[in-house]
Design a protein around this motif. Structure first.
Motif, PDB file in Angstrom:
ATOM      1  N   VAL A  32       0.853  -1.192   0.000  1.00 37.14           N
ATOM      2  CA  VAL A  32       0.000   0.000   0.000  1.00 37.14           C
ATOM      3  C   VAL A  32       0.886   1.238   0.000  1.00 37.14           C
ATOM      4  CG1 VAL A  32      -1.766   1.270   1.279  1.00 37.14           C
ATOM      5  CG2 VAL A  32      -1.837  -1.224   1.183  1.00 37.14           C
ATOM      6  N   ASN A  36      -2.169   5.955  -1.570  1.00 33.48           N
ATOM      7  CA  ASN A  36      -3.343   5.205  -1.119  1.00 33.48           C
ATOM      8  C   ASN A  36      -3.802   5.697   0.246  1.00 33.48           C
ATOM      9  OD1 ASN A  36      -1.881   2.115  -2.358  1.00 33.48           O
ATOM     10  ND2 ASN A  36      -3.152   3.577  -3.448  1.00 33.48           N
ATOM     11  N   CYS A 168      -7.373  -2.594  -1.558  1.00 29.28           N
ATOM     12  CA  CYS A 168      -7.877  -1.248  -1.872  1.00 29.28           C
ATOM     13  C   CYS A 168      -7.897  -0.361  -0.634  1.00 29.28           C
ATOM     14  CB  CYS A 168      -9.244  -1.320  -2.540  1.00 29.28           C
ATOM     15  SG  CYS A 168      -9.178  -2.081  -4.175  1.00 29.28           S
ATOM     16  N   THR A 169      -6.921  -0.563   0.229  1.00 28.89           N
ATOM     17  CA  THR A 169      -6.675   0.307   1.382  1.00 28.89           C
ATOM     18  C   THR A 169      -7.856   0.363   2.339  1.00 28.89           C
ATOM     19  OG1 THR A 169      -5.432   1.638  -0.220  1.00 28.89           O
ATOM     20  CG2 THR A 169      -5.485   2.436   2.026  1.00 28.89           C
ATOM     21  N   ASN A 221      -7.108   4.429  -4.447  1.00 29.22           N
ATOM     22  CA  ASN A 221      -6.944   3.561  -3.282  1.00 29.22           C
ATOM     23  C   ASN A 221      -6.535   2.143  -3.657  1.00 29.22           C
ATOM     24  OD1 ASN A 221      -7.854   5.750  -1.739  1.00 29.22           O
ATOM     25  ND2 ASN A 221      -8.874   4.392  -0.283  1.00 29.22           N
TER      26      ASN A 221
END
Length: 374
Positions: A32, A36, A168-169, A221
């Motif tokens: 990540v 993000n 996707c964070t 993200n």
């Protein structure tokens, strides 16, 4: 001369790596970036109107991606974070007393924990008086159970259902619960709408845009990929240039959803990756661990839903010796797997049933006669 390493950090630099599995197989470490995180923090502060007076509960362990929201949104907004020891989290009465005494205003956890607190009867209108928001995510919260919690605290607390894969964070959608959601107690509440500055497409089995199919997330993200794992990165992360997008980074979630009236609804998982106790688990990872045990010839692990709320991991093991039993397997697996990946039940066979292709026939395992069932 002293080198300022901060000059080497930009938005594409990796901020943290969060693993999706604690198994003995090769875990997927989601890389990540700072970009993000910046988007998550900005969204979180605005979405929940975080103030310096807010106090976040921290019931999520650091190896679980729900903790990303706790740490970053709390500390980068000037709010407070109340770490809670594992011994307290595992003791319902102590947990409720602690959160109430500290005066926590923001709660975020998997639904399983909230359901457990309701089941143990430690929640009442006399506790959690400072909580202004209860956020839940990581697994579905059946509305029939959610209503029990809602009825207790809805007079002073917002209830927000959030959704988002580690890739996707942490969070990519949210939905505020209202009384209208309980007109029908069937199923789960909506996932809601995708966060601002984020996009998505739903693709059917033919990779065509549809109202029902696999949710594919697009936007800032979406993580950089799986750390040092280009093969699995290529299987899940894509460059997408259709339906108004130009070379956008897209992650295929494996989650099946349906869009109705502008809202997303969760339908299920596309593959054998399941949600159990709030964790994403790959059944194959458990099988790999059991296969490492002596005298195990074959194994298959299935996830059986008991009802809308609970499910159980069931292992089917083929062995040609009699001393292998649940006690033996559990003792060995405790050295190899985290507790949430240990099967709840075992069935022992001389050999597992096969289909016409010579593969394990998983569909017939439920009713197959075993030599030892635990």
């Amino acid at each position: 001369p002293q080198v300022n390493n901060f000059n080497a950090v930009d938005g594409s630099a990796i901020a943290y790596i969060m693993f999706t599995s604690g198994s003995t197989g090769k875990p997927k470490g989601v890389a990540v970036t700072h970009q993000n995180l910046i988007h998550l923090i900005e969204w979180g502060i605005k979405r929940f109107n975080i103030q310096p007076t807010d106090i976040f509960t921290n019931v999520n362990p650091m190896y679980f991606d729900n903790s990303v929201f706790d740490f970053y949104v709390a500390l980068f907004s000037g709010a407070s974070l109340a770490p809670i020891k594992k011994e307290i989290v595992s003791h319902p009465k102590l947990l409720v007393e602690y959160v109430s005494r500290i005066g926590c205003t923001i709660w975020f956890s998997v639904p399983s924990l909230l359901i457990y607190l309701m089941t143990t009867k430690v929640l009442s209108q006399n506790v959690f008086k400072a909580l202004r928001i209860i956020i839940f995510g990581g697994e579905g919260y059946p509305k029939v159970e959610l209503k029990k919690l809602y009825d207790l605290f809805a007079d002073h607390t917002q209830f927000i259902n959030v959704y988002g894969p580690t890739e996707c964070t942490c969070i990519c959608s949210s939905y505020q619960i209202s009384q209208n959601d309980f007109n029908d107690l069937e199923g789960l509440p909506p996932l809601g709408q995708i966060n601002q500055n984020f996009s998505f497409v739903i693709l059917d089995a033919d990779e065509k845009k549809a109202e029902k199919g696999e949710l594919c997330l697009i936007g800032p993200n979406v993580a950089a990929g799986y750390f040092n794992d280009p093969k699995r990165t290529a299987n899940a992360f894509y460059s997408y240039s259709k339906h108004g997008h130009h070379n956008a980074k897209m992650y295929k979630t494996g989650d099946l959803v349906q869009q109705k009236n502008g809202m997303l609804y969760f339908l299920g998982r596309k593959d054998h990756q399941i949600k159990h106790m709030g964790y994403r688990i790959e059944l194959e990872a458990i099988e790999q661990a059991i296969n490492k045990l002596d005298n195990v010839n074959q194994v298959a692990v299935l996830y059986k839903k008991e009802n809308q709320i609970f499910g159980k991991l069931v292992a089917y093991i083929a062995s040609d010796v009699d001393f292998i039993d649940s006690k033996y397997v559990n003792s060995r697996l405790n050295e190899l797997l985290p507790a949430y990946m240990i099967p709840n039940h075992y069935h022992f066979f001389d050999q597992l049933p096969k289909n016409a292709n010579g593969k394990i026939d998983r569909s017939s395992l439920k009713n197959y006669t075993t030599k030892n069932t635990v």
